[in-house]
Write a protein that holds these residues in place. Structure first.
Motif, PDB file in Angstrom:
ATOM      1  N   ILE A  33      -3.323  -0.400  14.722  1.00  0.00           N
ATOM      2  CA  ILE A  33      -3.354  -1.543  15.654  1.00  0.00           C
ATOM      3  C   ILE A  33      -1.968  -2.193  15.693  1.00  0.00           C
ATOM      4  O   ILE A  33      -1.251  -2.202  14.688  1.00  0.00           O
ATOM      5  CB  ILE A  33      -4.411  -2.585  15.204  1.00  0.00           C
ATOM      6  N   VAL A  73       0.862  -1.188   0.000  1.00  0.00           N
ATOM      7  CA  VAL A  73       0.000   0.000   0.000  1.00  0.00           C
ATOM      8  C   VAL A  73       0.896   1.235   0.000  1.00  0.00           C
ATOM      9  O   VAL A  73       1.834   1.333   0.798  1.00  0.00           O
ATOM     10  CB  VAL A  73      -0.917  -0.006   1.256  1.00  0.00           C
ATOM     11  N   ALA A 111      -0.610  -6.804  20.069  1.00  0.00           N
ATOM     12  CA  ALA A 111      -1.145  -6.733  18.701  1.00  0.00           C
ATOM     13  C   ALA A 111      -2.454  -7.530  18.611  1.00  0.00           C
ATOM     14  O   ALA A 111      -3.444  -7.076  18.022  1.00  0.00           O
ATOM     15  CB  ALA A 111      -0.113  -7.267  17.707  1.00  0.00           C
ATOM     16  N   ASN A 130       6.080  -8.657  25.254  1.00  0.00           N
ATOM     17  CA  ASN A 130       4.747  -9.091  24.832  1.00  0.00           C
ATOM     18  C   ASN A 130       4.044  -8.208  23.795  1.00  0.00           C
ATOM     19  O   ASN A 130       2.837  -8.022  23.832  1.00  0.00           O
ATOM     20  CB  ASN A 130       3.847  -9.400  26.025  1.00  0.00           C
ATOM     21  N   GLY A 131       4.812  -7.728  22.834  1.00  0.00           N
ATOM     22  CA  GLY A 131       4.239  -6.966  21.719  1.00  0.00           C
ATOM     23  C   GLY A 131       3.220  -7.779  20.931  1.00  0.00           C
ATOM     24  O   GLY A 131       2.223  -7.248  20.435  1.00  0.00           O
TER      25      GLY A 131
HETATM   26  C1  FAD Z   1      13.955  -7.675  18.356  1.00  0.00           C
HETATM   27  C2  FAD Z   1      12.488  -7.887  18.662  1.00  0.00           C
HETATM   28  C3  FAD Z   1      12.114  -8.947  19.473  1.00  0.00           C
HETATM   29  C4  FAD Z   1      10.765  -9.128  19.809  1.00  0.00           C
HETATM   30  N1  FAD Z   1      10.409 -10.181  20.603  1.00  0.00           N
HETATM   31  C5  FAD Z   1       9.120 -10.354  20.966  1.00  0.00           C
HETATM   32  C6  FAD Z   1       8.729 -11.449  21.779  1.00  0.00           C
HETATM   33  O1  FAD Z   1       9.518 -12.320  22.143  1.00  0.00           O
HETATM   34  N2  FAD Z   1       7.419 -11.537  22.147  1.00  0.00           N
HETATM   35  C7  FAD Z   1       6.479 -10.633  21.735  1.00  0.00           C
HETATM   36  O2  FAD Z   1       5.314 -10.782  22.125  1.00  0.00           O
HETATM   37  N3  FAD Z   1       6.827  -9.616  20.926  1.00  0.00           N
HETATM   38  C8  FAD Z   1       8.108  -9.451  20.524  1.00  0.00           C
HETATM   39  N4  FAD Z   1       8.454  -8.432  19.686  1.00  0.00           N
HETATM   40  C9  FAD Z   1       7.398  -7.533  19.213  1.00  0.00           C
HETATM   41  C10 FAD Z   1       6.525  -8.197  18.150  1.00  0.00           C
HETATM   42  O3  FAD Z   1       7.313  -8.728  17.127  1.00  0.00           O
HETATM   43  C11 FAD Z   1       5.570  -7.158  17.578  1.00  0.00           C
HETATM   44  O4  FAD Z   1       4.976  -6.426  18.624  1.00  0.00           O
HETATM   45  C12 FAD Z   1       4.468  -7.803  16.725  1.00  0.00           C
HETATM   46  O5  FAD Z   1       5.046  -8.491  15.644  1.00  0.00           O
HETATM   47  C13 FAD Z   1       3.523  -6.733  16.213  1.00  0.00           C
HETATM   48  O6  FAD Z   1       2.628  -7.266  15.288  1.00  0.00           O
HETATM   49  P1  FAD Z   1       1.983  -6.338  14.166  1.00  0.00           P
HETATM   50  O7  FAD Z   1       0.907  -7.129  13.548  1.00  0.00           O
HETATM   51  O8  FAD Z   1       1.665  -5.012  14.737  1.00  0.00           O
HETATM   52  O9  FAD Z   1       3.158  -6.057  13.133  1.00  0.00           O
HETATM   53  P2  FAD Z   1       4.013  -7.055  12.232  1.00  0.00           P
HETATM   54  O10 FAD Z   1       3.923  -8.439  12.720  1.00  0.00           O
HETATM   55  O11 FAD Z   1       5.356  -6.416  12.102  1.00  0.00           O
HETATM   56  O12 FAD Z   1       3.279  -7.005  10.819  1.00  0.00           O
HETATM   57  C14 FAD Z   1       3.230  -5.859  10.023  1.00  0.00           C
HETATM   58  C15 FAD Z   1       3.088  -6.284   8.575  1.00  0.00           C
HETATM   59  O13 FAD Z   1       2.776  -5.144   7.756  1.00  0.00           O
HETATM   60  C16 FAD Z   1       3.402  -5.319   6.499  1.00  0.00           C
HETATM   61  N5  FAD Z   1       3.476  -3.988   5.861  1.00  0.00           N
HETATM   62  C17 FAD Z   1       4.161  -2.892   6.287  1.00  0.00           C
HETATM   63  N6  FAD Z   1       3.943  -1.856   5.444  1.00  0.00           N
HETATM   64  C18 FAD Z   1       3.112  -2.296   4.472  1.00  0.00           C
HETATM   65  C19 FAD Z   1       2.525  -1.705   3.330  1.00  0.00           C
HETATM   66  N7  FAD Z   1       2.752  -0.413   3.016  1.00  0.00           N
HETATM   67  N8  FAD Z   1       1.720  -2.445   2.532  1.00  0.00           N
HETATM   68  C20 FAD Z   1       1.479  -3.766   2.842  1.00  0.00           C
HETATM   69  N9  FAD Z   1       2.010  -4.384   3.920  1.00  0.00           N
HETATM   70  C21 FAD Z   1       2.811  -3.667   4.724  1.00  0.00           C
HETATM   71  C22 FAD Z   1       4.764  -5.932   6.862  1.00  0.00           C
HETATM   72  O14 FAD Z   1       5.341  -6.616   5.774  1.00  0.00           O
HETATM   73  C23 FAD Z   1       4.362  -6.883   8.001  1.00  0.00           C
HETATM   74  O15 FAD Z   1       4.092  -8.184   7.533  1.00  0.00           O
HETATM   75  C24 FAD Z   1       9.787  -8.227  19.309  1.00  0.00           C
HETATM   76  C25 FAD Z   1      10.174  -7.193  18.451  1.00  0.00           C
HETATM   77  C26 FAD Z   1      11.511  -7.011  18.133  1.00  0.00           C
HETATM   78  C27 FAD Z   1      11.912  -5.888  17.234  1.00  0.00           C
END
Ligand code: FAD
Length: 379
Positions: free
Chosen positions: A279, A123, A297, A292-293
């Motif tokens: 979100i 997007v 989510a 716990n990200g």
């Molecule tokens: C180093 C690290 C370690 C972590 N460890 C943990 C853990 O052990 N336990 C835990 O609970 N949390 C952990 N987290 C946090 C966790 O990974 C996130 O909080 C979680 O993945 C958030 O989910 P989300 O759906 O918001 O985003 P995401 O899972 O990141 O998904 C976002 C999606 O959007 C897509 N996207 C982005 N822009 C666009 C666009 N313009 N068009 C189409 N698609 C797009 C991306 O490709 C991606 O697939 C960690 C984070 C980091 C950085």
């Protein structure tokens, strides 16, 4: 654009927040489309430890956690850069499962529920006009009545909206890199370990199958100082912690190359941007130290769905949907994020971590309090 093809809900981003929202909305009978720029299944930078607060919700989405052979985690180990170690039972506990496995399972469930999942679809713009959204993607334009931003910690859309956190100058909360890969290791199967090192920390946890997740967060400077070479950084910096040296000295059978992301920011964000509900990490990212990200989510998607459902069913106005969502988000998550930022700042000071671990060893209630203030209850 034909008005007949208008979607009830368009979701940008297919991580946990986006996929969980797609499943709930499609099951409620709405016409849902989700755009994901990558192709499933794929690896993401994530520690892959999910707090048990999400267990029932994942089951309710239809995720067969029993089938997935997830690991059960009940112990937290934290070590200081000098090797001082703290071990404590986790009040709630958690599971270890790879995002490759989990996200893929959610995609299949979402498709089964009737959501349209568009992979390799990025997007570029989300415009709100005449009470509806037009969404521009590399596969063409789409129309929707409601839009959700589930695009994670950092996206081209943050730049497009000119979000404040995106413009912030480099500081202690916004210039991190994350590295993750899976390997076969000899390590405690029921523990999540957080080993601190100079300007960073590394998590180790068993996930599904016989693999361990090795995931760490550190400053961009640490990598630059090692000529951008991950293996060199692990040898020169991470291995200063004796527990990590043991891990990195093991004959690790790596399953895949590292996934690396940069410019991770824990700055505050807005929960609604030009009528789009944000979100997951797009609404605010908790430091991985607090672990716990993923639960945030998933829980965020449940809260958002309740308000989106009320709006699409004509029970509330758009304005009230946005305000109620923002308020509930703040009540649920704002203080957790504040504590996370505070702990992250404490952990950037090597001497302070050594002292903190010594204090926590003598007073386990301090650790329990920190864990409780960064975790929620089942939802
Ligand atoms: C180093 C690290 C370690 C972590 N460890 C943990 C853990 O052990 N336990 C835990 O609970 N949390 C952990 N987290 C946090 C966790 O990974 C996130 O909080 C979680 O993945 C958030 O989910 P989300 O759906 O918001 O985003 P995401 O899972 O990141 O998904 C976002 C999606 O959007 C897509 N996207 C982005 N822009 C666009 C666009 N313009 N068009 C189409 N698609 C797009 C991306 O490709 C991606 O697939 C960690 C984070 C980091 C950085």
């Amino acid at each position: 654009l034909s008005r007949q093809n208008i979607y009830d809900l368009a979701i940008t981003g297919g991580g946990l927040a986006g996929l969980a929202l797609a499943i709930q909305s499609a099951r409620a009978g709405y016409k849902v489309i989700l755009f994901e720029k990558e192709a499933y299944p794929f690896h993401r930078v994530c520690g892959e430890y999910i707090s048990l607060e999400s267990y029932d919700f994942l089951l309710s989405l239809g995720v067969d956690l029993g089938q997935m052979q997830v690991s059960k985690i009940n112990t937290l180990q934290v070590s200081a850069p000098d090797g001082r170690m703290l071990e404590q039972a986790l009040p709630l506990g958690g599971i270890g499962v790879s995002r490759y496995t989990l996200d893929h399972a959610l995609v299949l469930i979402a498709r089964g529920a009737g959501a349209e999942i568009m992979e390799k679809t990025k997007v570029s713009e989300v415009n709100f006009n005449n009470n509806e959204f037009s969404i521009s993607t590399n596969q063409g334009p789409f129309l929707a009545r409601c839009a959700a931003g589930c695009f994670g910690k950092r996206s081209n859309l943050d730049q497009w909206w000119n979000r404040k956190f995106f413009k912030a100058k480099k500081n202690k909360l916004n210039n991190y890199i994350g590295v993750k890969y899976h390997a076969r290791l000899s390590f405690n199967e029921q523990a999540i370990a957080l080993h601190n090192f100079r300007n960073g920390y590394c998590g180790i946890v068993k996930v599904d199958g016989d693999l361990y997740n090795i995931c760490y967060l550190t400053t961009a400077d640490n990598l630059q100082r090692n000529a951008g070479n991950i293996a060199l950084m692990e040898k020169n910096i991470l291995s200063e912690n004796p527990h990590l040296r043991i891990i990195f000295d093991q004959q690790r059978t790596r399953k895949e190359d590292s996934v690396v992301i940069s410019q991770i920011s824990f700055e505050k964000k807005t929960q609604v941007e030009d009528h789009v509900l944000m979100i997951g990490d797009a609404a605010g990212m908790i430091t991985p130290l607090c672990g716990n990200g993923m639960s945030m989510a998933l829980h965020g998607s449940k809260i958002a769905f309740a308000h989106i459902n009320a709006f699409l069913a004509g029970k509330t106005s758009r304005d009230s949907m946005e305000k109620k969502y923002e308020k509930e988000w703040q009540v649920q998550f704002a203080s957790r994020l504040r504590t996370g930022r505070f702990i992250q700042k404490l952990f950037t000071n090597r001497k302070l971590i050594n002292v903190l671990i010594s204090v926590c060893r003598r007073m386990p209630w301090v650790t329990r309090k920190m864990i409780r203030s960064t975790h929620g209850s089942a939802f």
